[in-house]
Write a protein that holds these residues in place. Structure first.
Motif, PDB file in Angstrom:
ATOM      1  N   ILE A 125       0.864  -1.177   0.000  1.00 33.27           N
ATOM      2  CA  ILE A 125       0.000   0.000   0.000  1.00 33.27           C
ATOM      3  C   ILE A 125       0.898   1.224   0.000  1.00 33.27           C
ATOM      4  O   ILE A 125       1.720   1.401   0.924  1.00 33.27           O
ATOM      5  CB  ILE A 125      -0.947   0.028   1.220  1.00 33.27           C
ATOM      6  CG1 ILE A 125      -1.945  -1.133   1.160  1.00 33.27           C
ATOM      7  CG2 ILE A 125      -1.704   1.357   1.272  1.00 33.27           C
ATOM      8  CD1 ILE A 125      -1.451  -2.428   1.759  1.00 33.27           C
ATOM      9  N   VAL A 126       0.794   2.054  -1.028  1.00 37.04           N
ATOM     10  CA  VAL A 126       1.551   3.296  -1.109  1.00 37.04           C
ATOM     11  C   VAL A 126       0.644   4.412  -0.629  1.00 37.04           C
ATOM     12  O   VAL A 126      -0.426   4.651  -1.200  1.00 37.04           O
ATOM     13  CB  VAL A 126       2.029   3.566  -2.548  1.00 37.04           C
ATOM     14  CG1 VAL A 126       2.780   4.895  -2.616  1.00 37.04           C
ATOM     15  CG2 VAL A 126       2.916   2.434  -3.039  1.00 37.04           C
ATOM     16  N   ALA A 161       2.104  -7.602   4.131  1.00 34.79           N
ATOM     17  CA  ALA A 161       1.456  -6.363   3.699  1.00 34.79           C
ATOM     18  C   ALA A 161       2.343  -5.204   4.113  1.00 34.79           C
ATOM     19  O   ALA A 161       2.529  -4.932   5.303  1.00 34.79           O
ATOM     20  CB  ALA A 161       0.071  -6.228   4.318  1.00 34.79           C
ATOM     21  N   VAL A 162       2.920  -4.528   3.126  1.00 34.15           N
ATOM     22  CA  VAL A 162       3.820  -3.403   3.376  1.00 34.15           C
ATOM     23  C   VAL A 162       3.049  -2.097   3.213  1.00 34.15           C
ATOM     24  O   VAL A 162       2.325  -1.915   2.230  1.00 34.15           O
ATOM     25  CB  VAL A 162       5.020  -3.422   2.413  1.00 34.15           C
ATOM     26  CG1 VAL A 162       5.931  -2.223   2.670  1.00 34.15           C
ATOM     27  CG2 VAL A 162       5.804  -4.720   2.551  1.00 34.15           C
ATOM     28  N   LEU A 163       3.211  -1.210   4.174  1.00 29.80           N
ATOM     29  CA  LEU A 163       2.667   0.148   4.067  1.00 29.80           C
ATOM     30  C   LEU A 163       3.829   1.106   3.875  1.00 29.80           C
ATOM     31  O   LEU A 163       4.706   1.206   4.736  1.00 29.80           O
ATOM     32  CB  LEU A 163       1.893   0.520   5.326  1.00 29.80           C
ATOM     33  CG  LEU A 163       1.345   1.957   5.373  1.00 29.80           C
ATOM     34  CD1 LEU A 163       0.186   2.112   4.405  1.00 29.80           C
ATOM     35  CD2 LEU A 163       0.928   2.346   6.783  1.00 29.80           C
ATOM     36  N   ALA A 164       3.866   1.777   2.729  1.00 30.47           N
ATOM     37  CA  ALA A 164       4.901   2.779   2.458  1.00 30.47           C
ATOM     38  C   ALA A 164       4.258   4.154   2.517  1.00 30.47           C
ATOM     39  O   ALA A 164       3.622   4.606   1.566  1.00 30.47           O
ATOM     40  CB  ALA A 164       5.535   2.531   1.092  1.00 30.47           C
ATOM     41  N   ILE A 206       8.129   4.062   6.897  1.00 30.29           N
ATOM     42  CA  ILE A 206       7.962   5.505   6.768  1.00 30.29           C
ATOM     43  C   ILE A 206       8.996   5.965   5.740  1.00 30.29           C
ATOM     44  O   ILE A 206      10.181   6.149   6.060  1.00 30.29           O
ATOM     45  CB  ILE A 206       8.130   6.215   8.119  1.00 30.29           C
ATOM     46  CG1 ILE A 206       7.156   5.618   9.154  1.00 30.29           C
ATOM     47  CG2 ILE A 206       7.890   7.715   7.947  1.00 30.29           C
ATOM     48  CD1 ILE A 206       5.695   5.625   8.737  1.00 30.29           C
ATOM     49  N   THR A 207       8.527   6.115   4.515  1.00 32.12           N
ATOM     50  CA  THR A 207       9.443   6.356   3.409  1.00 32.12           C
ATOM     51  C   THR A 207       8.682   6.940   2.231  1.00 32.12           C
ATOM     52  O   THR A 207       7.449   6.890   2.188  1.00 32.12           O
ATOM     53  CB  THR A 207      10.119   5.030   2.996  1.00 32.12           C
ATOM     54  OG1 THR A 207      11.097   5.278   1.988  1.00 32.12           O
ATOM     55  CG2 THR A 207       9.104   4.031   2.459  1.00 32.12           C
ATOM     56  N   ASP A 208       9.408   7.462   1.294  1.00 34.16           N
ATOM     57  CA  ASP A 208       8.834   7.936   0.042  1.00 34.16           C
ATOM     58  C   ASP A 208       8.344   6.729  -0.750  1.00 34.16           C
ATOM     59  O   ASP A 208       9.139   5.879  -1.166  1.00 34.16           O
ATOM     60  CB  ASP A 208       9.906   8.697  -0.733  1.00 34.16           C
ATOM     61  CG  ASP A 208       9.390   9.306  -2.027  1.00 34.16           C
ATOM     62  OD1 ASP A 208       8.394   8.809  -2.579  1.00 34.16           O
ATOM     63  OD2 ASP A 208      10.012  10.277  -2.506  1.00 34.16           O
ATOM     64  N   ASP A 240      -2.923   4.371  -2.613  1.00 34.68           N
ATOM     65  CA  ASP A 240      -3.916   5.031  -1.754  1.00 34.68           C
ATOM     66  C   ASP A 240      -3.443   6.448  -1.493  1.00 34.68           C
ATOM     67  O   ASP A 240      -3.052   6.795  -0.381  1.00 34.68           O
ATOM     68  CB  ASP A 240      -4.077   4.228  -0.464  1.00 34.68           C
ATOM     69  CG  ASP A 240      -5.180   4.769   0.425  1.00 34.68           C
ATOM     70  OD1 ASP A 240      -5.912   5.685  -0.014  1.00 34.68           O
ATOM     71  OD2 ASP A 240      -5.305   4.290   1.568  1.00 34.68           O
ATOM     72  N   SER A 241      -3.477   7.262  -2.527  1.00 39.92           N
ATOM     73  CA  SER A 241      -2.889   8.602  -2.462  1.00 39.92           C
ATOM     74  C   SER A 241      -3.902   9.636  -1.999  1.00 39.92           C
ATOM     75  O   SER A 241      -5.114   9.431  -2.073  1.00 39.92           O
ATOM     76  CB  SER A 241      -2.360   9.003  -3.835  1.00 39.92           C
ATOM     77  OG  SER A 241      -3.421   9.125  -4.748  1.00 39.92           O
TER      78      SER A 241
END
Length: 278
Positions: A84-85, A105-108, A138-140, A158-159
């Motif tokens: 999830i971006v 599940a990675v959240l960026a 917590i990253t770009d 998810d912008s």
């Protein structure tokens, strides 16, 4: 009891606003990236606002988060690794890990304060962030996608609205990176704003994704606090079609998404069909 005369007003574009009566302001700060406010509204409960724009509310968040997550995850036959971006509130993560096949599940999320404030004021939305399968980075998000080729079955963009730090998430170059970060049968979904007031953006995204993915589809859901209520999502898929390859229902504890809603979301009004055919 006299009602508060304090109102939150979002200028949704130069001709359109939404106004919500506020009971009280719960939190307000300027983060490294954006202004962030949390307020208690009379109509929709607790509201998260970033740079003056409605992000999510307690009362209607399930529509957006369920339709972002479950359409894609009921299209891929065996999604194990998802990214999830954005989405620092955790809502898409919460829905994604309902799928038993999801192992990672990675959240960026670029703004760590969104994650922390969401945990405090939106515990139901952020409830999945503590799951052991979830990796919060917590990253770009743009750089994260570039640096992780071939890792993911499904990616969610998810912008926020296409202003400020989110502008790059609507660029063709970013979708090229998304394609590289997906496995050979991967797919992605991005939120693509309102067909009533964001026609140019939708047409651009549709064209860019069609250039990169053999299967490109747009679908709709209805989120009352988002501009005009009608909201679009664009799916780009390397192999699986959301209707021809729709999987048996795997998640039943939903409030909006159903097997029938999955199908119906792709039945577009004529003006939307014409918009994406141009």
């Amino acid at each position: 009891m006299t009602k508060s005369e304090l109102w939150f007003t979002e200028l949704q574009n130069e001709n359109l606003t939404i106004g919500l009566r506020i009971n009280k302001i719960l939190h307000s700060e300027q983060t490294e990236y954006q202004t962030m406010d949390v307020v208690e509204t009379e109509q929709y409960g607790t509201l998260l606002v970033l740079d003056g724009c409605v992000m999510t509310t307690d009362k209607d968040e399930f529509v957006y988060h369920e339709m972002m997550a479950h359409v894609a995850l009921h299209t891929h036959p065996n999604p194990k690794s998802v990214l999830i971006v954005g989405g620092g509130d955790g809502g898409v993560i919460r829905e994604a890990i309902k799928h038993p096949s999801v192992e990672r599940a990675v959240l960026a999320e670029i703004d760590g304060r969104v994650v922390e404030v969401s945990k405090q004021y939106f515990p139901n939305i952020a409830s999945g962030l503590s799951d052991p399968r979830v990796d919060v980075q917590i990253t770009d998000g743009i750089k994260y996608v570039e640096n992780h080729p071939g890792e993911f079955d499904v990616i969610f963009i998810d912008s926020t609205d296409p202003i400020g730090p989110a502008v790059g998430l609507f660029a063709k170059q970013f979708y090229e990176s998304v394609s590289r970060a997906l496995k050979d049968d991967g797919l992605f979904v991005a939120q693509t704003e309102s067909p009533f007031i964001n026609q140019d953006l939708i047409q651009k995204v549709q064209g860019d994704v069609r250039d990169l993915f053999p299967i490109t589809e747009l679908y709709l859901a209805y989120v009352p606090t988002y501009p005009t209520g009608m909201w679009s999502f664009t799916m780009g898929s390397k192999k699986y079609h959301p209707l021809r390859d729709q999987q048996p229902i795997r998640v039943t504890d939903t409030k909006y998404y159903t097997e029938q809603v999955h199908k119906a979301a792709f039945a577009l009004p004529r003006f939307v069909e014409e918009l994406i055919q141009k």
